[in-house]
Design a protein around this motif. Structure first.
Motif, PDB file in Angstrom:
ATOM      1  N   SER A 155       0.814  -1.211   0.000  1.00  0.00           N
ATOM      2  CA  SER A 155       0.000   0.000   0.000  1.00  0.00           C
ATOM      3  C   SER A 155       0.850   1.265   0.000  1.00  0.00           C
ATOM      4  CB  SER A 155      -0.928   0.006   1.217  1.00  0.00           C
ATOM      5  OG  SER A 155      -0.192   0.106   2.420  1.00  0.00           O
ATOM      6  N   ASN A 156       0.269   2.307  -0.534  1.00  0.00           N
ATOM      7  CA  ASN A 156       0.908   3.611  -0.647  1.00  0.00           C
ATOM      8  C   ASN A 156       0.250   4.565   0.355  1.00  0.00           C
ATOM      9  OD1 ASN A 156       2.024   6.028  -1.438  1.00  0.00           O
ATOM     10  ND2 ASN A 156       1.181   6.019  -3.495  1.00  0.00           N
ATOM     11  N   PRO A 157       0.955   5.036   1.356  1.00  0.00           N
ATOM     12  CA  PRO A 157       2.401   4.977   1.585  1.00  0.00           C
ATOM     13  C   PRO A 157       2.794   4.139   2.808  1.00  0.00           C
ATOM     14  CG  PRO A 157       1.548   6.914   2.662  1.00  0.00           C
ATOM     15  CD  PRO A 157       0.345   6.138   2.138  1.00  0.00           C
ATOM     16  N   THR A 158       1.827   3.411   3.386  1.00  0.00           N
ATOM     17  CA  THR A 158       2.100   2.731   4.659  1.00  0.00           C
ATOM     18  C   THR A 158       2.739   1.355   4.494  1.00  0.00           C
ATOM     19  OG1 THR A 158      -0.187   1.945   4.668  1.00  0.00           O
ATOM     20  CG2 THR A 158       0.290   3.957   5.918  1.00  0.00           C
ATOM     21  N   LEU A 159       2.894   0.912   3.243  1.00  0.00           N
ATOM     22  CA  LEU A 159       3.632  -0.306   2.912  1.00  0.00           C
ATOM     23  C   LEU A 159       3.070  -1.557   3.591  1.00  0.00           C
ATOM     24  CD1 LEU A 159       7.316   1.033   2.950  1.00  0.00           C
ATOM     25  CD2 LEU A 159       5.534   1.291   1.205  1.00  0.00           C
ATOM     26  N   ARG A 160       1.754  -1.580   3.834  1.00  0.00           N
ATOM     27  CA  ARG A 160       1.122  -2.812   4.278  1.00  0.00           C
ATOM     28  C   ARG A 160       1.020  -3.771   3.096  1.00  0.00           C
ATOM     29  NH1 ARG A 160      -1.698  -2.925   9.023  1.00  0.00           N
ATOM     30  NH2 ARG A 160      -1.457  -5.179   8.667  1.00  0.00           N
ATOM     31  N   VAL A 161       1.095  -5.070   3.366  1.00  0.00           N
ATOM     32  CA  VAL A 161       1.127  -6.082   2.307  1.00  0.00           C
ATOM     33  C   VAL A 161      -0.209  -6.804   2.268  1.00  0.00           C
ATOM     34  CG1 VAL A 161       2.317  -8.114   1.414  1.00  0.00           C
ATOM     35  CG2 VAL A 161       3.622  -6.325   2.608  1.00  0.00           C
ATOM     36  N   ALA A 275      16.219   2.790  11.535  1.00  0.00           N
ATOM     37  CA  ALA A 275      15.704   2.203  12.776  1.00  0.00           C
ATOM     38  C   ALA A 275      16.637   2.442  13.959  1.00  0.00           C
ATOM     39  CB  ALA A 275      15.466   0.709  12.588  1.00  0.00           C
ATOM     40  N   GLY A 276      17.886   2.706  13.689  1.00  0.00           N
ATOM     41  CA  GLY A 276      18.850   2.934  14.756  1.00  0.00           C
ATOM     42  C   GLY A 276      19.090   4.393  15.084  1.00  0.00           C
ATOM     43  N   LEU A 277      18.393   5.305  14.406  1.00  0.00           N
ATOM     44  CA  LEU A 277      18.618   6.732  14.626  1.00  0.00           C
ATOM     45  C   LEU A 277      17.697   7.281  15.707  1.00  0.00           C
ATOM     46  CD1 LEU A 277      18.938   8.086  10.956  1.00  0.00           C
ATOM     47  CD2 LEU A 277      20.779   7.558  12.565  1.00  0.00           C
ATOM     48  N   PRO A 278      18.204   8.129  16.582  1.00  0.00           N
ATOM     49  CA  PRO A 278      17.331   8.786  17.558  1.00  0.00           C
ATOM     50  C   PRO A 278      16.370   9.735  16.854  1.00  0.00           C
ATOM     51  CG  PRO A 278      19.532   9.750  17.604  1.00  0.00           C
ATOM     52  CD  PRO A 278      19.615   8.546  16.708  1.00  0.00           C
ATOM     53  N   GLY A 279      15.167   9.845  17.391  1.00  0.00           N
ATOM     54  CA  GLY A 279      14.165  10.724  16.800  1.00  0.00           C
ATOM     55  C   GLY A 279      13.293  10.054  15.761  1.00  0.00           C
ATOM     56  N   ILE A 280      13.530   8.775  15.474  1.00  0.00           N
ATOM     57  CA  ILE A 280      12.687   8.019  14.539  1.00  0.00           C
ATOM     58  C   ILE A 280      11.733   7.149  15.353  1.00  0.00           C
ATOM     59  CG2 ILE A 280      12.621   6.292  12.703  1.00  0.00           C
ATOM     60  CD1 ILE A 280      13.806   8.823  11.700  1.00  0.00           C
ATOM     61  N   LYS A 281      10.437   7.384  15.211  1.00  0.00           N
ATOM     62  CA  LYS A 281       9.445   6.627  15.983  1.00  0.00           C
ATOM     63  C   LYS A 281       9.259   5.215  15.448  1.00  0.00           C
ATOM     64  CE  LYS A 281       5.624   8.618  17.275  1.00  0.00           C
ATOM     65  NZ  LYS A 281       4.380   9.415  17.262  1.00  0.00           N
ATOM     66  N   ARG A 282       9.237   5.085  14.135  1.00  0.00           N
ATOM     67  CA  ARG A 282       9.047   3.758  13.530  1.00  0.00           C
ATOM     68  C   ARG A 282       9.562   3.779  12.103  1.00  0.00           C
ATOM     69  NH1 ARG A 282       3.019   3.196  11.141  1.00  0.00           N
ATOM     70  NH2 ARG A 282       2.464   5.409  11.020  1.00  0.00           N
ATOM     71  N   VAL A 283       9.956   2.619  11.640  1.00  0.00           N
ATOM     72  CA  VAL A 283      10.404   2.418  10.261  1.00  0.00           C
ATOM     73  C   VAL A 283       9.566   1.298   9.670  1.00  0.00           C
ATOM     74  CG1 VAL A 283      12.317   1.716   8.773  1.00  0.00           C
ATOM     75  CG2 VAL A 283      12.747   3.172  10.753  1.00  0.00           C
ATOM     76  N   ASP A 290      10.107  -6.456  12.132  1.00  0.00           N
ATOM     77  CA  ASP A 290       9.099  -5.722  12.893  1.00  0.00           C
ATOM     78  C   ASP A 290       7.956  -5.202  12.015  1.00  0.00           C
ATOM     79  OD1 ASP A 290      10.535  -3.798  11.537  1.00  0.00           O
ATOM     80  OD2 ASP A 290      11.076  -2.617  13.312  1.00  0.00           O
ATOM     81  N   HIS A 291       7.985  -5.502  10.733  1.00  0.00           N
ATOM     82  CA  HIS A 291       6.871  -5.104   9.860  1.00  0.00           C
ATOM     83  C   HIS A 291       5.646  -5.939  10.219  1.00  0.00           C
ATOM     84  CE1 HIS A 291       4.394  -4.608   6.265  1.00  0.00           C
ATOM     85  NE2 HIS A 291       5.130  -3.538   5.969  1.00  0.00           N
ATOM     86  N   PRO A 292       4.458  -5.332  10.301  1.00  0.00           N
ATOM     87  CA  PRO A 292       3.265  -6.091  10.721  1.00  0.00           C
ATOM     88  C   PRO A 292       2.893  -7.234   9.785  1.00  0.00           C
ATOM     89  CG  PRO A 292       2.669  -3.884   9.950  1.00  0.00           C
ATOM     90  CD  PRO A 292       4.150  -3.902  10.113  1.00  0.00           C
ATOM     91  N   HIS A 294       5.273  -9.007   7.956  1.00  0.00           N
ATOM     92  CA  HIS A 294       6.568  -9.543   7.547  1.00  0.00           C
ATOM     93  C   HIS A 294       6.463 -10.974   7.023  1.00  0.00           C
ATOM     94  CE1 HIS A 294      10.806 -10.508   7.459  1.00  0.00           C
ATOM     95  NE2 HIS A 294      10.600 -11.518   8.291  1.00  0.00           N
ATOM     96  N   THR A 295       5.729 -11.831   7.726  1.00  0.00           N
ATOM     97  CA  THR A 295       5.617 -13.233   7.295  1.00  0.00           C
ATOM     98  C   THR A 295       4.961 -13.327   5.927  1.00  0.00           C
ATOM     99  OG1 THR A 295       5.507 -14.001   9.582  1.00  0.00           O
ATOM    100  CG2 THR A 295       4.697 -15.500   7.879  1.00  0.00           C
ATOM    101  N   ARG A 296       3.861 -12.601   5.754  1.00  0.00           N
ATOM    102  CA  ARG A 296       3.165 -12.614   4.465  1.00  0.00           C
ATOM    103  C   ARG A 296       4.052 -12.033   3.374  1.00  0.00           C
ATOM    104  NH1 ARG A 296      -1.394  -9.244   5.202  1.00  0.00           N
ATOM    105  NH2 ARG A 296      -2.406 -11.037   6.171  1.00  0.00           N
ATOM    106  N   ALA A 297       4.739 -10.939   3.678  1.00  0.00           N
ATOM    107  CA  ALA A 297       5.614 -10.315   2.687  1.00  0.00           C
ATOM    108  C   ALA A 297       6.709 -11.269   2.245  1.00  0.00           C
ATOM    109  CB  ALA A 297       6.220  -9.035   3.254  1.00  0.00           C
ATOM    110  N   SER A 298       7.294 -11.987   3.201  1.00  0.00           N
ATOM    111  CA  SER A 298       8.375 -12.923   2.865  1.00  0.00           C
ATOM    112  C   SER A 298       7.873 -14.029   1.950  1.00  0.00           C
ATOM    113  CB  SER A 298       8.959 -13.514   4.144  1.00  0.00           C
ATOM    114  OG  SER A 298       9.524 -12.494   4.951  1.00  0.00           O
ATOM    115  N   GLN A 299       6.661 -14.523   2.233  1.00  0.00           N
ATOM    116  CA  GLN A 299       6.101 -15.598   1.413  1.00  0.00           C
ATOM    117  C   GLN A 299       5.655 -15.098   0.049  1.00  0.00           C
ATOM    118  OE1 GLN A 299       2.991 -16.937   4.021  1.00  0.00           O
ATOM    119  NE2 GLN A 299       4.353 -18.209   5.267  1.00  0.00           N
ATOM    120  N   LEU A 300       4.979 -13.955   0.030  1.00  0.00           N
ATOM    121  CA  LEU A 300       4.400 -13.450  -1.215  1.00  0.00           C
ATOM    122  C   LEU A 300       5.462 -12.874  -2.142  1.00  0.00           C
ATOM    123  CD1 LEU A 300       1.736 -12.812  -2.773  1.00  0.00           C
ATOM    124  CD2 LEU A 300       1.730 -10.590  -1.612  1.00  0.00           C
TER     125      LEU A 300
END
Length: 395
Positions: A155-161, A275-283, A290-292, A294-300
């Motif tokens: 999805s654009n722009p939240t990158l849900r699969v 993901a390792g930078l201070p001031g970043i809430k989420r990547v 940590d992608h919600p 991730h399992t589906r993305a890896s398979q698909l």
């Protein structure tokens, strides 16, 4: 023949004969094509011979681009349009009628959302938006007259699969056409027809052409009759692609595989760095654990995370302004797929038409950015993002 006397015949001047042929596809900007006789024109229109008549109805450069994308998607007969939204319109307006119902993913591109929310209902086509990652939500949205379900793979722009396999099964069960916008993933990341899609859409403007100098779209259906209906609608409504844009797009597509692989590798490295930078809430990146999805993305996607990364800064609009000012050398522009890395801020661009409440439901805060990773040196890119994040944190 051309004569210089009064009353001269200006056209045609025949092309010189040549025993060799051009290596590069010739640009064919002619709007019209001449036939020998009315009978010859009949033969073209009635399909006995192939030929061109009027460029709104087709031209050589569009056919070359369509053939390249057809081969990439494993299909034939695709329709090239003047923009990605032209392709979306060819699908929805070319195949639906008043009284039909269409379901869209609730995180579609902003203009696709507007088409669903405002334009289709105005024409008597009912619409519903639902989460493409939630099969129960999609099932609950189905009505007796549902004809098409439109989703983006990523999805654009939240990158849900999207749950493409589940959605394909659901559509088969209810006799609904599954239309998949494959712009973010491209055929190198996923070939939707192999996963049950009935229709595939692309914005060629983006990664396929890859140089921010082309505006084109593409749509094709598994059923040739559906493709023909989209083609006829495109011709009638003038969704004609420019020959020059098609010529540029073919040039860009020649390097597509190389560009995709380089940008994807850099995107994965940049996501981990952010993901390792201070001031970043989420990547958000599909191949991160940590992608919600991730399992589906890896398979698909088979490990293909593609070139898009999204992230959220601490802080609001002031932090976002500071970030873009400090991101030296990066273009802050509402586009993606360029050879250079670009930053997009959905709240002020693609999703600005949504209310703040609607944007909040999608997770699009004032600190949310979408990054289209280009071909820069990965270490140099990391340094730029580090500097920009530090500047944002100082606001």
């Amino acid at each position: 023949m051309m004569r210089n006397s009064r009353g001269s015949i200006v056209r045609p001047v025949p092309l010189p004969d040549s025993a060799s042929r051009p290596v590069v596809t010739p640009l064919s900007p002619s709007v019209v094509y001449a036939s020998d006789t009315p009978d010859a024109l009949d033969d073209q229109y009635e399909g006995r011979v192939h030929g061109y008549t009027y460029s709104r109805e087709g031209h050589p450069n569009a056919d070359v681009v369509a053939a390249r994308l057809d081969a990439m998607e494993g299909v034939s007969g695709g329709v090239v349009t003047g923009s990605g939204m032209g392709a979306v319109s060819a699908v929805l307006l070319g195949l639906l009628k008043s009284g039909d119902h269409v379901i869209g993913g609730n995180q579609l591109y902003g203009r696709s959302l507007r088409l669903m929310a405002e334009d289709l209902p105005r024409l008597g086509i009912a619409t519903t938006l639902a989460d493409p990652c939630d099969l129960d939500a999609m099932r609950a949205a189905i009505r007796p007259h549902t004809r098409i379900l439109l989703v983006e793979v990523v999805s654009n722009p939240t990158l849900r699969v999207a749950d493409i396999a589940g959605l394909a099964a659901l559509c088969r069960e209810h006799g609904i056409l599954l239309a998949v916008d494959n712009t973010f993933t491209t055929p190198r990341g996923l070939r939707p027809f192999e996963h049950g899609a009935d229709i595939v859409i692309h914005s060629i403007t983006k990664l396929l052409a890859g140089h921010s100098d082309v505006m084109l779209g593409y749509a094709v259906a598994r059923d040739p009759d559906l493709t023909e209906a989209m083609r006829v609608f495109s011709i009638t409504t003038g969704l004609t692609p420019s020959p020059f844009d098609c010529w540029l797009a073919e040039r860009g597509m020649l390097s597509f595989d190389l560009r995709f692989d380089r940008a994807q590798a850099t995107a994965a490295a940049l996501a981990d760095h952010l993901a390792g930078l201070p001031g970043i809430k989420r990547v958000i990146y599909p191949m991160r654990a940590d992608h919600p999805d991730h399992t589906r993305a890896s398979q698909l996607l088979g490990g293909q995370g593609c070139n898009m990364v999204s992230f959220e800064l601490d802080g609001g609009r002031a932090a976002a302004n500071a970030f873009t000012r400090a991101a030296d050398g990066l273009s802050f522009a509402p586009t993606l797929g360029d050879v250079g890395t670009t930053l997009s801020h959905p709240a002020s661009s693609s999703h600005r038409a949504l209310t703040p409440g609607k944007r909040a439901e999608l997770g699009l805060s004032e600190g949310f950015f979408r990054v289209s990773v280009g071909l820069e040196d990965p270490d140099a890119l990391k340094q730029v993002f580090s500097q920009a994040t530090t500047a944002a944190a100082g606001v």
